[in-house]
Design a protein around this motif. Structure first.
Motif, PDB file in Angstrom:
ATOM      1  N   THR A 102       0.744  -1.238   0.223  1.00 30.91           N
ATOM      2  CA  THR A 102       0.143  -0.072  -0.168  1.00 30.91           C
ATOM      3  C   THR A 102       0.803   1.296   0.033  1.00 30.91           C
ATOM      4  O   THR A 102       0.239   2.366   0.097  1.00 30.91           O
ATOM      5  CB  THR A 102      -0.894   0.110   1.287  1.00 30.91           C
ATOM      6  N   GLY A 174      -2.038  -2.972 -11.229  1.00 28.38           N
ATOM      7  CA  GLY A 174      -1.511  -2.188 -10.503  1.00 28.38           C
ATOM      8  C   GLY A 174      -0.559  -1.419 -10.621  1.00 28.38           C
ATOM      9  O   GLY A 174       0.161  -0.466 -10.035  1.00 28.38           O
ATOM     10  N   ARG A 193      -1.699   4.610  -9.594  1.00 28.34           N
ATOM     11  CA  ARG A 193      -1.922   2.977  -8.969  1.00 28.34           C
ATOM     12  C   ARG A 193      -0.813   2.941  -7.910  1.00 28.34           C
ATOM     13  O   ARG A 193       0.025   3.566  -7.971  1.00 28.34           O
ATOM     14  CB  ARG A 193      -1.929   2.008  -9.926  1.00 28.34           C
ATOM     15  N   GLU A 197      -3.466  -4.559  -2.862  1.00 30.52           N
ATOM     16  CA  GLU A 197      -4.234  -5.695  -3.235  1.00 30.52           C
ATOM     17  C   GLU A 197      -5.656  -5.213  -3.814  1.00 30.52           C
ATOM     18  O   GLU A 197      -6.043  -3.762  -3.646  1.00 30.52           O
ATOM     19  CB  GLU A 197      -4.876  -6.562  -2.131  1.00 30.52           C
ATOM     20  N   PRO A 198      -6.348  -5.655  -4.512  1.00 37.98           N
ATOM     21  CA  PRO A 198      -7.742  -5.211  -5.157  1.00 37.98           C
ATOM     22  C   PRO A 198      -8.739  -4.715  -4.283  1.00 37.98           C
ATOM     23  O   PRO A 198      -9.550  -3.656  -4.749  1.00 37.98           O
ATOM     24  CB  PRO A 198      -8.177  -6.237  -6.390  1.00 37.98           C
ATOM     25  N   SER A 200      -8.060  -3.306  -1.385  1.00 41.49           N
ATOM     26  CA  SER A 200      -7.326  -2.274  -0.593  1.00 41.49           C
ATOM     27  C   SER A 200      -8.129  -0.885  -0.511  1.00 41.49           C
ATOM     28  O   SER A 200      -8.537  -0.523  -1.738  1.00 41.49           O
ATOM     29  CB  SER A 200      -5.811  -2.192  -0.675  1.00 41.49           C
ATOM     30  N   ARG A 203      -5.459   1.576  -3.169  1.00 44.51           N
ATOM     31  CA  ARG A 203      -5.431   1.261  -4.423  1.00 44.51           C
ATOM     32  C   ARG A 203      -4.889   2.351  -5.149  1.00 44.51           C
ATOM     33  O   ARG A 203      -4.209   2.314  -6.463  1.00 44.51           O
ATOM     34  CB  ARG A 203      -6.385   0.717  -5.273  1.00 44.51           C
ATOM     35  N   TYR A 204      -5.154   3.652  -5.013  1.00 50.29           N
ATOM     36  CA  TYR A 204      -4.939   4.716  -5.818  1.00 50.29           C
ATOM     37  C   TYR A 204      -3.848   5.824  -5.019  1.00 50.29           C
ATOM     38  O   TYR A 204      -4.365   5.599  -3.733  1.00 50.29           O
ATOM     39  CB  TYR A 204      -6.137   5.385  -6.401  1.00 50.29           C
TER      40      TYR A 204
END
Length: 302
Positions: A102, A174, A193, A197-198, A200, A203-204
């Protein structure tokens, strides 16, 4: 020897570009973490792999534990000699399978750029332009916001043969990539990105940035109350001071809302540690817009 280096002679050689080791990058990070400078992220220049990304993730966790809230920006390697675009994308996706973070972003997108000093074109990873865009915009803004304009000095996407399917695969995995829009000139950031994880919340990069800004400001506000009395008035003052930076972020449009809750039934006499609960609501981003358009007859009801 005599008659060496005469007109018509040709000499050919190959070179290998310098690369940074994990150890040398860690040495540089040590100096930054030990400094008093305030910064949001560290851009590690040059091609790297998932071993380097994992090392950066460890350093980000160390920084967070020391109340320094930052993230890292790394650059994926370009295609090797003889490697097709399909093979290159597959190799990056394979590296991604063994890594998630992250606090680490990796730029896979590449450009053909014009060197402002020489006027020559060159194939480069786009992390330099990406980091410039992130540094320029406010923390809550997506780097892919169209209205901020295309990337400067770019004349094409690389490697040759990259298509929308390749870009979509890397973006969904990602990686930071670049794209074109139908009917528009120039090249844009697909998404800012993080290698999270998708599922989370991070993500951005704009979500990472506003949270890090809030953490930094709240930490500095909380310092004013360290070793202060935990009386009702003291707790009220702490709660108010922790809310102040959040309300400033709301006023600046960086977050939609923020709130602080300090449970008053804590046993501070025994534990001597006070727990405050803080929640912020980020600003929603319109990443895609779906428009339904059709004809309408004003003479027909319904």
């Amino acid at each position: 020897p005599e008659n060496s280096f005469v007109a018509g002679d040709r000499y050919a050689f190959t070179v290998t570009a310098p690369t940074a080791s994990v150890a040398s990058v860690n040495d540089a990070i040590d100096a930054l973490l030990a400094s008093s400078y305030l910064y949001e992220f560290i851009h590690v220049v040059g091609p790297s792999d998932n071993a380097m990304w994992a090392a950066l993730d460890v350093r980000a966790a160390e920084a967070e534990a020391d109340y320094r809230y930052i993230h890292f920006l790394a650059e994926a390697r370009g295609p090797n000699a003889g490697e097709t675009v399909d093979q290159w994308v597959a190799a990056l996706l394979a590296m991604r399978e063994s890594f998630a973070s992250t606090r680490v972003s990796v730029v896979a997108g590449r450009f053909e750029l014009i060197d402002q000093a020489t006027g020559r074109s060159m194939d480069r990873n786009g992390a330099g332009l990406y980091s410039g865009r992130v540094s320029k915009i406010k923390t809550h803004v997506s780097p892919g916001r169209y209205i901020d304009g295309p990337m400067p000095g770019v004349i094409g996407l690389r490697p040759n043969g990259i298509n929308e399917a390749h870009i979509l695969s890397l973006d969904q995995a990602g990686f930071i990539t670049f794209r074109q829009y139908k009917g528009a000139n120039g090249f844009y950031i697909t998404n800012g990105r993080m290698m999270a994880e998708p599922t989370s919340d991070f993500r951005y990069v704009e979500l990472r940035r506003v949270m890090d800004e809030a953490c930094t400001l709240v930490y500095l506000a909380a310092l004013r109350h360290v070793h202060a009395e935990a009386s009702p008035a003291g707790l009220d003052a702490l709660e108010a001071d922790l809310e102040t930076p959040l309300q400033a972020m709301v006023g600046a449009g960086k977050i939609a809302s923020g709130r602080v809750v300090i449970p008053r039934d804590q046993d501070i006499l025994s534990g001597q540690t006070l727990r405050a609960i803080i929640r912020i609501q980020p600003v929603a981003i319109m990443r895609e817009i779906e428009v339904a358009i059709g004809f309408e007859n004003p003479f027909r009801a319904g």
